[in-house]
Design a protein around this motif. Structure first.
Motif, PDB file in Angstrom:
ATOM      1  N   ILE A  14      38.049  61.033  57.509  1.00 53.31           N
ATOM      2  CA  ILE A  14      37.218  62.015  58.207  1.00 53.31           C
ATOM      3  C   ILE A  14      36.121  61.322  58.999  1.00 53.31           C
ATOM      4  O   ILE A  14      35.300  60.617  58.429  1.00 53.31           O
ATOM      5  CB  ILE A  14      36.456  62.607  57.074  1.00 53.31           C
ATOM      6  CG1 ILE A  14      37.635  63.410  56.112  1.00 53.31           C
ATOM      7  CG2 ILE A  14      35.865  63.756  57.551  1.00 53.31           C
ATOM      8  CD1 ILE A  14      38.282  64.537  56.557  1.00 53.31           C
ATOM      9  N   PRO A  15      35.873  61.684  60.056  1.00 51.87           N
ATOM     10  CA  PRO A  15      36.814  62.225  60.968  1.00 51.87           C
ATOM     11  C   PRO A  15      38.337  61.518  61.103  1.00 51.87           C
ATOM     12  O   PRO A  15      38.400  60.383  61.198  1.00 51.87           O
ATOM     13  CB  PRO A  15      36.169  62.550  62.364  1.00 51.87           C
ATOM     14  CG  PRO A  15      35.215  61.245  62.289  1.00 51.87           C
ATOM     15  CD  PRO A  15      34.697  60.961  60.959  1.00 51.87           C
ATOM     16  N   GLY A  16      39.313  62.298  61.330  1.00 46.95           N
ATOM     17  CA  GLY A  16      40.614  61.888  61.709  1.00 46.95           C
ATOM     18  C   GLY A  16      40.970  61.380  63.322  1.00 46.95           C
ATOM     19  O   GLY A  16      40.100  61.566  63.984  1.00 46.95           O
ATOM     20  N   PRO A  17      42.063  60.793  63.555  1.00 48.55           N
ATOM     21  CA  PRO A  17      42.488  60.443  64.955  1.00 48.55           C
ATOM     22  C   PRO A  17      42.301  61.454  66.255  1.00 48.55           C
ATOM     23  O   PRO A  17      41.569  61.074  67.051  1.00 48.55           O
ATOM     24  CB  PRO A  17      43.606  59.859  64.958  1.00 48.55           C
ATOM     25  CG  PRO A  17      44.351  60.059  63.228  1.00 48.55           C
ATOM     26  CD  PRO A  17      43.143  60.472  62.687  1.00 48.55           C
ATOM     27  N   ARG A  18      42.703  62.537  65.920  1.00 43.12           N
ATOM     28  CA  ARG A  18      42.570  63.651  66.681  1.00 43.12           C
ATOM     29  C   ARG A  18      41.153  64.239  67.011  1.00 43.12           C
ATOM     30  O   ARG A  18      40.808  64.049  68.105  1.00 43.12           O
ATOM     31  CB  ARG A  18      43.488  64.956  66.181  1.00 43.12           C
ATOM     32  CG  ARG A  18      44.805  65.100  66.752  1.00 43.12           C
ATOM     33  CD  ARG A  18      45.185  65.247  68.393  1.00 43.12           C
ATOM     34  NE  ARG A  18      44.776  66.612  68.602  1.00 43.12           N
ATOM     35  CZ  ARG A  18      44.217  66.830  70.145  1.00 43.12           C
ATOM     36  NH1 ARG A  18      43.979  66.036  70.606  1.00 43.12           N
ATOM     37  NH2 ARG A  18      44.265  68.176  70.220  1.00 43.12           N
ATOM     38  N   SER A  19      40.818  64.480  65.752  1.00 47.01           N
ATOM     39  CA  SER A  19      38.909  64.678  65.891  1.00 47.01           C
ATOM     40  C   SER A  19      38.343  63.490  66.866  1.00 47.01           C
ATOM     41  O   SER A  19      37.246  63.926  67.633  1.00 47.01           O
ATOM     42  CB  SER A  19      38.373  64.808  64.738  1.00 47.01           C
ATOM     43  OG  SER A  19      38.569  65.789  64.129  1.00 47.01           O
ATOM     44  N   LEU A  20      38.444  62.249  66.615  1.00 48.26           N
ATOM     45  CA  LEU A  20      37.872  61.212  67.155  1.00 48.26           C
ATOM     46  C   LEU A  20      38.377  61.226  68.899  1.00 48.26           C
ATOM     47  O   LEU A  20      37.330  61.034  69.618  1.00 48.26           O
ATOM     48  CB  LEU A  20      38.419  59.745  66.661  1.00 48.26           C
ATOM     49  CG  LEU A  20      37.743  59.464  65.574  1.00 48.26           C
ATOM     50  CD1 LEU A  20      38.200  58.311  64.780  1.00 48.26           C
ATOM     51  CD2 LEU A  20      36.081  59.410  65.579  1.00 48.26           C
ATOM     52  N   GLU A  21      39.467  61.588  69.179  1.00 49.19           N
ATOM     53  CA  GLU A  21      39.930  61.753  70.530  1.00 49.19           C
ATOM     54  C   GLU A  21      39.045  62.896  71.108  1.00 49.19           C
ATOM     55  O   GLU A  21      38.774  62.581  72.354  1.00 49.19           O
ATOM     56  CB  GLU A  21      41.319  62.231  70.469  1.00 49.19           C
ATOM     57  CG  GLU A  21      42.282  61.002  70.855  1.00 49.19           C
ATOM     58  CD  GLU A  21      43.796  61.730  70.752  1.00 49.19           C
ATOM     59  OE1 GLU A  21      44.562  61.227  69.704  1.00 49.19           O
ATOM     60  OE2 GLU A  21      44.126  62.737  71.307  1.00 49.19           O
ATOM     61  N   LEU A  22      38.980  63.906  70.398  1.00 47.47           N
ATOM     62  CA  LEU A  22      38.182  65.084  70.835  1.00 47.47           C
ATOM     63  C   LEU A  22      36.690  64.897  71.067  1.00 47.47           C
ATOM     64  O   LEU A  22      36.104  65.255  71.945  1.00 47.47           O
ATOM     65  CB  LEU A  22      38.408  66.525  70.013  1.00 47.47           C
ATOM     66  CG  LEU A  22      39.706  66.922  70.258  1.00 47.47           C
ATOM     67  CD1 LEU A  22      39.959  67.981  68.969  1.00 47.47           C
ATOM     68  CD2 LEU A  22      40.218  67.415  71.562  1.00 47.47           C
ATOM     69  N   GLN A  23      36.118  64.058  70.211  1.00 47.26           N
ATOM     70  CA  GLN A  23      34.653  63.837  70.040  1.00 47.26           C
ATOM     71  C   GLN A  23      34.520  62.860  71.394  1.00 47.26           C
ATOM     72  O   GLN A  23      33.388  62.808  71.996  1.00 47.26           O
ATOM     73  CB  GLN A  23      34.331  62.996  68.727  1.00 47.26           C
ATOM     74  CG  GLN A  23      32.796  62.640  68.704  1.00 47.26           C
ATOM     75  CD  GLN A  23      31.946  64.038  68.493  1.00 47.26           C
ATOM     76  OE1 GLN A  23      32.587  65.132  68.485  1.00 47.26           O
ATOM     77  NE2 GLN A  23      30.714  63.827  68.296  1.00 47.26           N
ATOM     78  N   ALA A  24      35.410  61.913  71.797  1.00 42.62           N
ATOM     79  CA  ALA A  24      35.303  61.199  72.852  1.00 42.62           C
ATOM     80  C   ALA A  24      35.143  62.000  74.306  1.00 42.62           C
ATOM     81  O   ALA A  24      34.430  61.577  74.989  1.00 42.62           O
ATOM     82  CB  ALA A  24      36.365  60.013  73.202  1.00 42.62           C
ATOM     83  N   ARG A  25      36.144  63.062  74.211  1.00 39.10           N
ATOM     84  CA  ARG A  25      36.064  64.191  75.191  1.00 39.10           C
ATOM     85  C   ARG A  25      34.585  64.950  75.380  1.00 39.10           C
ATOM     86  O   ARG A  25      34.084  65.070  76.335  1.00 39.10           O
ATOM     87  CB  ARG A  25      37.176  65.125  75.192  1.00 39.10           C
ATOM     88  CG  ARG A  25      38.436  64.627  75.697  1.00 39.10           C
ATOM     89  CD  ARG A  25      39.726  65.734  75.603  1.00 39.10           C
ATOM     90  NE  ARG A  25      39.554  66.920  75.991  1.00 39.10           N
ATOM     91  CZ  ARG A  25      40.032  67.885  75.723  1.00 39.10           C
ATOM     92  NH1 ARG A  25      41.191  67.724  74.888  1.00 39.10           N
ATOM     93  NH2 ARG A  25      40.074  69.008  76.132  1.00 39.10           N
TER      94      ARG A  25
END
Ligand SMILES: *Cc1c(COP(=O)(O)O)cnc(C)c1O
Length: 445
Positions: A14-25
């Motif tokens: 937590i956070p997972g990979p998809r969340s980390l991608e979105l957080q970069a956005r």
């Protein structure tokens, strides 16, 4: 009950990979002043569970800051919203009105404390409700001064920032603030210098003296107070304090405003937290839990005050939007049908003894307080020291997040962990969340 599986499940870190991608956005697209407590992006939510984009299922002890008391996908709310969206989304109540707005006002007039004649006006956000309550109080009294308290939180617009006590992050660098706002001591039992026993009387005496000397009773339009302070750290004023302040207001023709934006709608085991103190406010502001997650807020109060404002003096393009009104009616119906006030009391009866037992073992928990499903622990240095320990609060909260439990911090000193589970949370999830907290406090204390 919600169709979201009521189970904690960790598939990734937590956070997972998809969340980390979105957080970069997010970093590239969203103003950085808009913070996130926990960068976990949510796909579905209901009951006591948030499902993220990586398939993790987190236990929700935050309710989107006391909003989704009925759950984040309560069936009655979902159905009512779907129906209303299909009928019409907006006309503007000030242009061509609709019945849903009336029904919400009638319901609030009935549910709020006091059997006097009442009126309600609807808005969008909590801050907007507070702004309008002050406008109404000033118009009705012909006076300008407003008294708020230490540790208060009333919003982030200019006037409500002025009413809010805490500088960082809410006010820092955003001044100048609206004038004619005066701050008085709060009857904060845990931190009252002479101890909790005389807290109400001494705080009231200081209030009366300062209000008289620094403001002058006849200049005061309103006193605004949260019956249990929210962002300030779930401080429940010492018993009797609010009643004395309300009586003093009555004596001097001052409007007593209860800001129930966080504490209202069954959160504390009654429709409104002020009822626990036996006080009937002149005006009451509501939002957050009112509409199952849709943006809606209200000012409800004595007809003679509310009706003092000239026609056209109150309003706003979206205030009392029909979809939000439909959601509110369905959320309130859910609270009635499922006795969510009773549910809040049951949550208290499970949480408080367990947290008190934890505090007995670890003296870094200086105080366990709150009411219903609005419960907090205040973290201190321990060994007899009440010095705030914001680092420990942050560390416990971060560890909870990593374990799949969404918790929030609060408090003027940032050292309070607050728990606001949805009122529909199941007992198994509630106890599992408490197990996680116990384990982490045991490890970190
Ligand atoms: C959240 C809150 C507000 C502000 O509400 P917004 O909808 O965020 O503007 C005001 N008063 C209290 C007590 C609150 O908890």
């Amino acid at each position: 009950m919600s169709s979201v599986p009521q189970q904690r499940l960790l598939r990734t870190e937590i956070p997972g990979p998809r969340s980390l991608e979105l957080q970069a956005r997010k970093s590239a697209a969203v103003a950085s002043g808009v913070g996130t407590t926990l960068p976990v992006y949510i796909e579905r939510a209901g009951g006591g569970i948030l499902v993220d984009v990586d398939g993790n299922q987190l236990i929700d002890f935050g309710s989107g800051i006391a909003v989704t008391s009925v759950g984040a996908s309560a069936p009655r709310v979902v159905d009512a919203v779907r129906q209303q969206v299909g009928d019409f989304t907006h006309t503007c109540f000030m242009v061509t009105p609709y019945e849903e707005y009336l029904a919400v006002c009638e319901t609030l007039n009935e549910l709020t404390p006091g059997d006097h004649e009442k009126r309600t006006a609807l808005f969008n956000s909590g801050a907007e409700a507070v702004e309008n309550a002050i406008k109404i109080a000033r118009h009705a009294t012909g006076r300008s001064a407003v008294i708020a308290f230490d540790h208060a939180y009333h919003g982030r617009t200019n006037l409500t920032m002025a009413l809010t006590a805490k500088s960082m992050p809410y006010k820092h660098g955003f001044g100048p603030f609206a004038g004619e706002v005066y701050r008085m001591p709060m009857a904060y039992p845990y931190r009252w210098p002479t101890g909790p026993e005389n807290c109400a009387e001494e705080a009231f005496a200081a209030f009366v003296e300062q209000a008289h000397a620094q403001v002058g009773e006849s200049n005061v339009a309103a006193v605004i107070v949260e019956p249990i302070q929210g962002e300030g750290g779930f401080i429940a004023p010492a018993p009797g304090f609010l009643r004395m302040v309300a009586d003093w207001c009555r004596e001097h023709g001052i409007v007593f405003i209860a800001d129930e934006i966080q504490s209202g709608f069954c959160r504390t085991g009654d429709w409104f937290a002020i009822s626990h103190e036996g006080v009937v406010p002149d005006l009451i502001t509501t939002a957050k839990g009112i509409a199952g997650g849709l943006p809606l807020s209200a000012v409800t109060g004595r007809a003679e005050l509310m009706d003092a404002v000239h026609g056209g003096g109150l309003g706003g393009t979206y205030g009392g939007n029909p979809v939000a009104c439909a959601a509110a009616l369905a959320a309130i119906e859910t609270m009635r049908a499922e006795d969510l006030a009773g549910a809040a009391k049951r949550i208290e009866s499970i949480m408080v003894p367990r947290l008190q037992a934890l505090a007995a073992k670890h003296d870094v928990i200086g105080d366990v307080r709150g009411r219903g499903a609005m419960i907090a622990i205040e973290l201190v240095q321990g060994n007899g020291s009440k010095t705030p320990n914001p680092a420990l609060a942050a560390a416990i909260s971060a560890a909870c997040h990593a374990d799949g439990l969404v918790t929030l911090t609060a408090g003027t000193f940032g050292n309070v962990l607050r728990f606001l589970p949805p009122l529909v949370i199941g007992e198994a999830l509630l106890n599992e969340g408490l197990d996680i907290i116990e384990g982490i406090v045991g490890r970190l204390a």
